[in-house]
Design an enzyme around this catalytic site. Structure first.
Site, PDB file in Angstrom:
ATOM      1  N   TYR A  70      81.053  53.721  28.001  1.00 32.70           N
ATOM      2  CA  TYR A  70      79.946  52.948  28.549  1.00 32.70           C
ATOM      3  C   TYR A  70      79.534  51.813  27.611  1.00 32.70           C
ATOM      4  O   TYR A  70      79.459  50.645  28.001  1.00 32.70           O
ATOM      5  CB  TYR A  70      78.755  53.894  28.825  1.00 32.70           C
ATOM      6  CG  TYR A  70      77.440  53.188  28.908  1.00 32.70           C
ATOM      7  CD1 TYR A  70      77.072  52.551  30.073  1.00 32.70           C
ATOM      8  CD2 TYR A  70      76.594  53.117  27.805  1.00 32.70           C
ATOM      9  CE1 TYR A  70      75.875  51.863  30.148  1.00 32.70           C
ATOM     10  CE2 TYR A  70      75.400  52.435  27.871  1.00 32.70           C
ATOM     11  CZ  TYR A  70      75.038  51.814  29.043  1.00 32.70           C
ATOM     12  OH  TYR A  70      73.867  51.125  29.107  1.00 32.70           O
ATOM     13  N   GLU A 127      72.092  48.197  23.849  1.00 26.38           N
ATOM     14  CA  GLU A 127      72.712  49.192  24.720  1.00 26.38           C
ATOM     15  C   GLU A 127      72.521  50.615  24.185  1.00 26.38           C
ATOM     16  O   GLU A 127      72.312  51.540  24.949  1.00 26.38           O
ATOM     17  CB  GLU A 127      74.205  48.891  24.920  1.00 26.38           C
ATOM     18  CG  GLU A 127      74.478  47.643  25.747  1.00 26.38           C
ATOM     19  CD  GLU A 127      73.918  47.713  27.168  1.00 26.38           C
ATOM     20  OE1 GLU A 127      73.653  48.812  27.673  1.00 26.38           O
ATOM     21  OE2 GLU A 127      73.728  46.646  27.768  1.00 26.38           O
ATOM     22  N   ASP A 159      77.273  53.894  34.034  1.00 27.78           N
ATOM     23  CA  ASP A 159      76.255  54.803  33.497  1.00 27.78           C
ATOM     24  C   ASP A 159      75.670  55.596  34.664  1.00 27.78           C
ATOM     25  O   ASP A 159      76.163  55.515  35.794  1.00 27.78           O
ATOM     26  CB  ASP A 159      75.180  54.027  32.714  1.00 27.78           C
ATOM     27  CG  ASP A 159      74.285  53.179  33.613  1.00 27.78           C
ATOM     28  OD1 ASP A 159      74.591  53.046  34.821  1.00 27.78           O
ATOM     29  OD2 ASP A 159      73.264  52.660  33.120  1.00 27.78           O
ATOM     30  N   TYR A 187      65.890  60.656  20.342  1.00 30.56           N
ATOM     31  CA  TYR A 187      67.359  60.854  20.280  1.00 30.56           C
ATOM     32  C   TYR A 187      67.947  60.164  19.034  1.00 30.56           C
ATOM     33  O   TYR A 187      68.721  59.217  19.133  1.00 30.56           O
ATOM     34  CB  TYR A 187      68.045  60.338  21.541  1.00 30.56           C
ATOM     35  CG  TYR A 187      67.530  60.970  22.800  1.00 30.56           C
ATOM     36  CD1 TYR A 187      67.989  62.218  23.209  1.00 30.56           C
ATOM     37  CD2 TYR A 187      66.565  60.340  23.570  1.00 30.56           C
ATOM     38  CE1 TYR A 187      67.504  62.812  24.355  1.00 30.56           C
ATOM     39  CE2 TYR A 187      66.067  60.938  24.719  1.00 30.56           C
ATOM     40  CZ  TYR A 187      66.540  62.163  25.098  1.00 30.56           C
ATOM     41  OH  TYR A 187      66.067  62.742  26.230  1.00 30.56           O
ATOM     42  N   THR A 245      66.400  55.858  27.249  1.00 31.42           N
ATOM     43  CA  THR A 245      65.066  55.379  26.865  1.00 31.42           C
ATOM     44  C   THR A 245      64.609  54.286  27.830  1.00 31.42           C
ATOM     45  O   THR A 245      65.418  53.459  28.253  1.00 31.42           O
ATOM     46  CB  THR A 245      65.095  54.845  25.412  1.00 31.42           C
ATOM     47  OG1 THR A 245      65.586  55.890  24.571  1.00 31.42           O
ATOM     48  CG2 THR A 245      63.726  54.439  24.929  1.00 31.42           C
ATOM     49  N   CYS A 285      67.560  45.791  49.757  1.00 30.11           N
ATOM     50  CA  CYS A 285      68.761  45.893  48.911  1.00 30.11           C
ATOM     51  C   CYS A 285      69.778  44.819  49.303  1.00 30.11           C
ATOM     52  O   CYS A 285      70.100  44.669  50.482  1.00 30.11           O
ATOM     53  CB  CYS A 285      69.378  47.282  49.065  1.00 30.11           C
ATOM     54  SG  CYS A 285      70.919  47.418  48.134  1.00 30.11           S
TER      55      CYS A 285
HETATM   56  N1  ADE Z   1      70.668  49.665  31.131  1.00 31.79           N
HETATM   57  C1  ADE Z   1      71.378  49.714  30.003  1.00 31.79           C
HETATM   58  N2  ADE Z   1      71.818  48.502  29.642  1.00 31.79           N
HETATM   59  C2  ADE Z   1      71.367  47.659  30.573  1.00 31.79           C
HETATM   60  C3  ADE Z   1      71.491  46.275  30.766  1.00 31.79           C
HETATM   61  N3  ADE Z   1      72.168  45.532  29.900  1.00 31.79           N
HETATM   62  N4  ADE Z   1      70.911  45.760  31.849  1.00 31.79           N
HETATM   63  C4  ADE Z   1      70.229  46.540  32.695  1.00 31.79           C
HETATM   64  N5  ADE Z   1      70.062  47.825  32.564  1.00 31.79           N
HETATM   65  C5  ADE Z   1      70.626  48.392  31.519  1.00 31.79           C
END
Ligand code: ADE
Length: 342
Positions: A127, A44, A145, A89, A50, A206
């Site tokens: 988050y 995460e 997020d 970062y 990124t 969707c």
């Molecule tokens: N972006 C950040 N973490 C994620 C995750 N676990 N699954 C999908 N997109 C993400």
């Protein structure tokens, strides 16, 4: 609250449609094959700002080198940064390392399990805490997020610029699936990443379009304007005084600068050269496309033609790859070493 999202039936339909879609379409990513909270934490943190493809490349090597919180805590910072190289970062890596040291020192390597406790660690915000707690421990907390914000705004019919964070968090908390919060959160992020994209969302395919207020009528988000910049770097190598090592002159960025503190890089040339260029490398950082011209510079000319960006040092070429280099320095050196530095 958007009126249609106060209806329990609508919410249940939305959750089911989203989870069903996720099951059929989820990408097979390495961090989705584990429930280890530490591994999920690493993924995460890497995934913030990124691209998934870049994270896939680095994630497994990072975990192989630091398989547990304690292993990470014990490692020297420069080694952690070296493993992070290419992800950018670097503050994220420093904070991850620091938090691992707190966990190692206070709970002997046992990670906290609730989102609230996780949030108390340095560098872990709402988050990341929600992502770890929901994915690893099935705590029904919602992840919000940037991707999820956009999805929520569109479903609710809110203007993205006017939507307040509190309102978004309330809606996310209402929507999160109590039984499968980890899958639900990842499904929301995945939907934002591959269907409900900032530009040209794929509303026709969707899974939640039936309950989406803006379906196809999204506001176009302007792409940040890219600018180009040309810079020059010095490649200065010499034979070590003792033995047969080839050494290269690198500079370490000061620890006090806000951008990439402590990382190693090639010295910058005072002027962008237009002849005797050994290689030209293109490198994008945020909205800047750098065109980097790398020139061979002799040791005796180095001080004259470069600007001092940090503390300089001669480094044996064979140890350079294991160092905490900037992404650009790594790219340049890979190209040069592959073509063998003479
Ligand atoms: N972006 C950040 N973490 C994620 C995750 N676990 N699954 C999908 N997109 C993400």
């Amino acid at each position: 609250m958007a009126r249609h999202l106060t209806n329990m039936e609508t919410l249940a339909r939305l959750r089911a449609a989203l989870l069903g879609w996720y099951e059929r379409n989820r990408r097979d990513l390495p961090w989705r094959r584990t429930r280890d909270p530490y591994a999920i934490w690493v993924s995460e943190v890497m995934l913030q700002q990124t691209r998934v493809a870049a994270v896939v490349e680095k994630y497994e090597a990072f975990l192989a080198r630091f398989p547990t919180v304690s292993a990470l805590a014990m490692a020297p910072e420069q080694e952690v940064l070296a493993q992070w190289s290419g992800l950018g970062y670097y503050r994220r890596a420093r904070m991850l390392h620091k938090a691992a040291q707190v966990v190692a020192a206070t709970t002997r390597g046992q990670m906290p399990t609730t989102a609230e406790e996780l949030r108390a660690l340095p560098g872990i915000g709402g988050y990341t805490a929600a992502a770890i707690a929901s994915i690893a421990h099935k705590e029904p907390v919602a992840v919000v997020d940037g991707n999820v914000e956009r999805v929520l705004c569109r479903i609710a019919g809110w203007d993205a610029n006017g939507a307040h964070r509190r309102k978004l968090e309330e809606l996310a908390a209402r929507l999160v699936d109590e039984l499968r919060p980890g899958d639900f959160n990842q499904a929301m992020m995945e939907l934002g990443a591959i269907i409900c994209t900032p530009r040209n969302p794929q509303c026709l395919v969707c899974p939640v379009s039936e309950d989406c207020k803006t379906r196809g009528e999204h506001k176009t988000v302007a792409r940040p304007r890219m600018v180009s910049r040309e810079v020059g770097c010095a490649l200065c190598v010499r034979q070590a005084a003792s033995g047969s090592d080839v050494e290269i002159f690198l500079e370490q960025r000061p620890s006090t600068v806000s951008v990439m503190p402590g990382l190693w890089e090639l010295p910058s040339l005072r002027e962008v050269p237009d002849e005797d260029v050994r290689i030209t490398v293109r490198h994008a950082i945020m909205n800047v496309n750098y065109v980097v011209r790398v020139c061979d510079v002799r040791e005796e000319d180095l001080a004259k033609v470069t600007v001092r960006g940090g503390e300089g040092q001669w480094i044996p070429l064979r140890v350079v790859v294991g160092m905490a280099l900037t992404g650009l320095a790594r790219k340049v050196l890979k190209r040069i070493i592959a073509g063998s530095v003479s």
